[in-house]
Motif scaffolding. Sequence first.
Motif: not given
Length: 111
Positions: A75-76, A20-31, A1-6
């Motif tokens: 750190r995604n 502001l920060s946004c961290e991702g879970f369940g997905i890799t930001f890199r691409t 499950q993908v989550q973006l948490v600000e």
Amino acid sequence: QVQLVESGGDSVQPGESLRLSCEGFGITFRTYGMGWYRQSPGKERELVAGISPTGSPNYADFVKGRFVISRDDARNKIHLLLNNLNAEDTGTYFCHLGMYWGQGTQVTVSS
């Protein structure tokens, strides 16, 4: 499950700054290219800044050199540094990636 948490929203006075920060879970930001949007009361959601997978930024005209978007793929996370804030910057700021949105973080600028 993908989550973006600000995070990082706050109530500040005109002229102050926030990060502001946004961290991702369940997905890799890199691409992925990613973006920050905001929605102010009574207005539609609008793009604030975007960043490409290689780190190239683009900004809405109203930013006028005040904001800086950056990414930390190790750190995604992506960040948005908001400088010289004014009352018109008040709103909920959202992180966006493809079809995914975060829940938003509130920025309030008031004297």
